[in-house]
Design an enzyme around this catalytic site. Sequence first.
Site, PDB file in Angstrom:
ATOM      1  N   CYS A   1     -41.540  -4.290  33.685  1.00 51.01           N
ATOM      2  CA  CYS A   1     -40.313  -4.016  34.430  1.00 51.01           C
ATOM      3  C   CYS A   1     -40.524  -4.286  35.925  1.00 51.01           C
ATOM      4  CB  CYS A   1     -39.817  -2.598  34.153  1.00 51.01           C
ATOM      5  SG  CYS A   1     -38.067  -2.368  34.605  1.00 51.01           S
TER       6      CYS A   1
ATOM      7  N   HIS B   1     -39.534  -2.628  28.585  1.00 44.01           N
ATOM      8  CA  HIS B   1     -40.593  -1.606  28.477  1.00 44.01           C
ATOM      9  C   HIS B   1     -41.188  -1.603  27.061  1.00 44.01           C
ATOM     10  CE1 HIS B   1     -40.243   0.539  32.352  1.00 44.01           C
ATOM     11  NE2 HIS B   1     -38.997   0.101  32.317  1.00 44.01           N
TER      12      HIS B   1
ATOM     13  N   GLU C   1     -43.763  -0.308  25.993  1.00 44.63           N
ATOM     14  CA  GLU C   1     -44.398   0.962  25.626  1.00 44.63           C
ATOM     15  C   GLU C   1     -43.473   1.834  24.779  1.00 44.63           C
ATOM     16  OE1 GLU C   1     -42.489   1.783  29.682  1.00 44.63           O
ATOM     17  OE2 GLU C   1     -43.439   0.101  28.617  1.00 44.63           O
TER      18      GLU C   1
END
Length: 240
Positions: free
Chosen positions: A115, A218, A220
């Site tokens: 990001c 993102h 994650e």
Amino acid sequence: MEKRPLIGLTLDSEAAGGWSKLPWYALRQNYFSAVIAAGGLPVALPHAPELALDYLAALDGLLVTGGAFDVDPAIWSNPPLAPHPKVVLKPGRTDFELAATRAALARDMPVLGICGGQQLLAVALGATLHQHIPDEAPSDIAHEQPNPRTEPGHEVEVAPGTLLARITGRARMAVNSAHHQAVRSVGEGLVVNARAPDGLIEGIEAPAHRFALGVQWHPEYAVDPADPLILKAFVEACRG
């Protein structure tokens, strides 16, 4: 048991107030858990530019995270632009991240930018940015999605033949979207590896480096089944 590579994660910072009466660092737990799940050993890096080389001497890889910050346009624009009213500057964070990222690239250490971290990696490699997407690249796509970050906001098209395409095995991915800035143009040595349906750049990479990859979303959060593959490939590159 194979040794886990040591991965440095950059932190966001906030002034006094809210969680603490003194200035504080912050980072979501899923950054760390995603690196652990990918086989890495994550450690947090305080903002000390003068110690960037000392940190890197101990690390196997650098993950530049996202957060509530923007890269000062004075760093990447020529002639220098004034910050847009929506820009959030955190000089201490940016000074450290640029020093660490440039040093990591110079020694060909694997770098993953997520990001805002992707934007910073791009700037370190000569790119320019859109300061505020609604003003400079208006779109029907909500790049700051209203739905939860645990859900997709839109899709991206992955450029064939890129490192990202080899990692994910995908031509398209569903991504979450939480940004008001984006890479505007890339310089020599940078490749665009993903775009949103409106054409906005969503990922970059530097083929001359062992592993220098940035994604605007993102991974994650593992919104797309291919997201964990990005973290896994990064950690594997850090085994060197």
